[in-house]
Design a protein around this motif. Structure first.
Motif, PDB file in Angstrom:
ATOM      1  N   SER A  34      -0.688   0.366  -1.906  1.00 42.30           N
ATOM      2  CA  SER A  34       0.342  -0.063  -0.990  1.00 42.30           C
ATOM      3  C   SER A  34       1.301   1.086  -0.656  1.00 42.30           C
ATOM      4  N   PHE A  35       2.603   0.884  -0.846  1.00 41.75           N
ATOM      5  CA  PHE A  35       3.544   1.946  -0.488  1.00 41.75           C
ATOM      6  C   PHE A  35       3.397   3.162  -1.387  1.00 41.75           C
ATOM      7  N   GLY A  36       2.783   2.994  -2.561  1.00 46.65           N
ATOM      8  CA  GLY A  36       2.464   4.148  -3.396  1.00 46.65           C
ATOM      9  C   GLY A  36       1.471   5.063  -2.698  1.00 46.65           C
ATOM     10  N   ALA A  37       0.570   4.484  -1.905  1.00 44.81           N
ATOM     11  CA  ALA A  37      -0.383   5.287  -1.132  1.00 44.81           C
ATOM     12  C   ALA A  37       0.355   6.067  -0.046  1.00 44.81           C
ATOM     13  N   ALA A  38       1.304   5.414   0.609  1.00 46.32           N
ATOM     14  CA  ALA A  38       2.085   6.112   1.635  1.00 46.32           C
ATOM     15  C   ALA A  38       2.891   7.248   1.014  1.00 46.32           C
TER      16      ALA A  38
END
Length: 176
Positions: free
Chosen positions: A15-19
């Motif tokens: 999720s935002f960890g990927a971004a």
């Protein structure tokens, strides 16, 4: 951590960890491979989706976005992955569920289109969180990480693959 250790071999992010990982790669973090699970493509779209979910008016979420930009002295538009992914040369494997309610599949598709050589696997029935534990994601993700691993690297992929296999035979995911 990357500076202190010389950098990780690979990264798996959700999720935002990927971004955040993509931004770190853009800004110089070095890894040999990456796996993104349910990556968002655009933080502004994420804020807008959040606002729609909780019923915030457009002027309210726009002020919220402006406050984030002012607080961190950056533009959210500069964090949109498709805008800079073409400059990243890290092999990437993406897994995204077709019915993800938190981050729509279209976001993962946009990241895959923009990132050179990225491979997207669509899953079905796993949503935004169960996808993290599903053997049909875990096994191919571990295999992908192991493909480029030096022989003297950590034994993690074999251990993770054996755990995934013990949990059950993977079901085929479509679109991979």
């Amino acid at each position: 951590v990357g500076k202190a250790t010389g950098g990780p071999y690979a990264v798996v992010a959700h999720s935002f960890g990927a971004a955040a990982t993509a931004v770190a790669l853009r800004d110089g973090m070095k890894v040999e491979r990456a796996v993104f699970i349910s990556p968002p493509a655009d933080p502004l779209a994420g804020i807008q989706d959040f606002a729609n979910t909780v019923g915030l008016a457009e002027d309210v979420w726009r002020r919220m976005a402006a406050r984030i930009e002012a607080r961190f002295d950056m533009r959210l538009a500069d964090l949109a992955l498709p805008g800079f992914a073409s400059r990243l040369d890290v092999p990437l494997r993406i897994f995204h569920d077709v019915a993800d309610r938190e981050v729509p599949l279209q976001a993962g598709e946009a990241v895959a289109r923009a990132w050179p050589g990225a491979r997207l696997t669509r899953t079905q029935g796993l949503g935004h969180f169960r996808i993290l534990y599903a053997p049909e994601v875990l096994v191919p993700a571990v295999d992908f990480l192991a493909e480029g691993r030096p022989r003297n690297a950590w034994p993690g992929p074999e251990l993770l693959a054996s755990v995934a296999q013990a949990r059950g035979t993977p079901r085929a995911a479509h679109g991979g």
